[in-house]
Design a protein around this motif. Structure first.
Motif, PDB file in Angstrom:
ATOM      1  N   ARG A  87      28.846  44.200  -4.009  1.00 27.68           N
ATOM      2  CA  ARG A  87      29.043  44.748  -2.663  1.00 27.68           C
ATOM      3  C   ARG A  87      27.811  45.564  -2.267  1.00 27.68           C
ATOM      4  O   ARG A  87      27.304  45.451  -1.159  1.00 27.68           O
ATOM      5  CB  ARG A  87      30.295  45.627  -2.615  1.00 27.68           C
ATOM      6  N   GLN A  88      27.319  46.375  -3.197  1.00 33.47           N
ATOM      7  CA  GLN A  88      26.115  47.162  -2.933  1.00 33.47           C
ATOM      8  C   GLN A  88      24.905  46.245  -2.755  1.00 33.47           C
ATOM      9  O   GLN A  88      24.080  46.461  -1.868  1.00 33.47           O
ATOM     10  CB  GLN A  88      25.866  48.154  -4.073  1.00 33.47           C
ATOM     11  N   LYS A  89      24.802  45.205  -3.558  1.00 33.90           N
ATOM     12  CA  LYS A  89      23.679  44.262  -3.439  1.00 33.90           C
ATOM     13  C   LYS A  89      23.703  43.560  -2.075  1.00 33.90           C
ATOM     14  O   LYS A  89      22.681  43.413  -1.420  1.00 33.90           O
ATOM     15  CB  LYS A  89      23.718  43.238  -4.565  1.00 33.90           C
ATOM     16  N   GLU A  92      22.545  45.844   0.662  1.00 35.19           N
ATOM     17  CA  GLU A  92      21.097  46.086   0.652  1.00 35.19           C
ATOM     18  C   GLU A  92      20.371  45.160   1.621  1.00 35.19           C
ATOM     19  O   GLU A  92      19.348  45.518   2.197  1.00 35.19           O
ATOM     20  CB  GLU A  92      20.554  45.880  -0.770  1.00 35.19           C
ATOM     21  N   LEU A 118      32.489  47.686   1.706  1.00 35.07           N
ATOM     22  CA  LEU A 118      31.842  48.852   1.109  1.00 35.07           C
ATOM     23  C   LEU A 118      31.719  49.995   2.118  1.00 35.07           C
ATOM     24  O   LEU A 118      30.637  50.276   2.633  1.00 35.07           O
ATOM     25  CB  LEU A 118      30.462  48.465   0.555  1.00 35.07           C
ATOM     26  N   VAL A 121      28.727  53.142   2.409  1.00 33.85           N
ATOM     27  CA  VAL A 121      27.627  52.527   1.665  1.00 33.85           C
ATOM     28  C   VAL A 121      26.471  53.496   1.389  1.00 33.85           C
ATOM     29  O   VAL A 121      26.129  54.319   2.233  1.00 33.85           O
ATOM     30  CB  VAL A 121      27.103  51.270   2.407  1.00 33.85           C
ATOM     31  N   ASN A 123      22.663  53.803   1.178  1.00 35.83           N
ATOM     32  CA  ASN A 123      21.567  52.987   1.700  1.00 35.83           C
ATOM     33  C   ASN A 123      20.248  53.761   1.698  1.00 35.83           C
ATOM     34  O   ASN A 123      20.193  54.912   1.268  1.00 35.83           O
ATOM     35  CB  ASN A 123      21.902  52.447   3.095  1.00 35.83           C
TER      36      ASN A 123
END
Length: 129
Positions: A87-89, A92, A118, A121, A123
């Motif tokens: 989810r983080q990837k 990005e 997410l 997030v 960032n």
């Protein structure tokens, strides 16, 4: 080829001898080109790679850094969301309103967005000093 077709096809190439849980992912870069990835397990479990990470790596290797849509498919009774790391990837390389379709091999689809997957997030804005 559609995102669904690309994710479904690449899922068959997944290396999942330990879990037997194959996942395919396809993302559309800002150029319109589709990049696909599948999960690749390793006997040392933390060393495996998720399908979403593989698709993102293919996109970046091709010189793109923005994705505008994603599709993830797994052999599960209900749609499977990307893990927290993926989810983080995805976040990005995508805006919060980017559409993510989660699907099963049985034909069930659920549509969501990066922001819904997410909330809160982390960032690049958090890195400003």
């Amino acid at each position: 080829m559609s995102l669904k077709e690309a994710a479904t096809a690449v899922r068959e190439n997944a290396h999942a001898p330990y879990s037997n849980f194959k996942v395919g992912a396809a993302i559309r870069g800002a150029s319109g080109k589709i990049y696909a990835g599948c999960n690749v397990e390793n006997v040392a479990y933390p060393e495996g790679t998720c399908a979403e990470a593989g698709a993102i790596a293919a996109m970046v290797a091709a010189g793109e850094t923005r994705l505008i849509e994603a599709y993830v498919i797994a052999g599960s009774p209900t749609p499977v969301t990307p893990c927290g790391g993926c989810r983080q990837k995805l976040a990005e390389f995508a805006d919060g309103d980017v559409r993510v379709t989660l699907a099963t091999t049985g034909g069930i689809e659920q549509v969501t967005t990066i922001a819904d997957l997410l909330p809160g997030v982390f960032n690049a804005g958090h890195m400003a000093s």
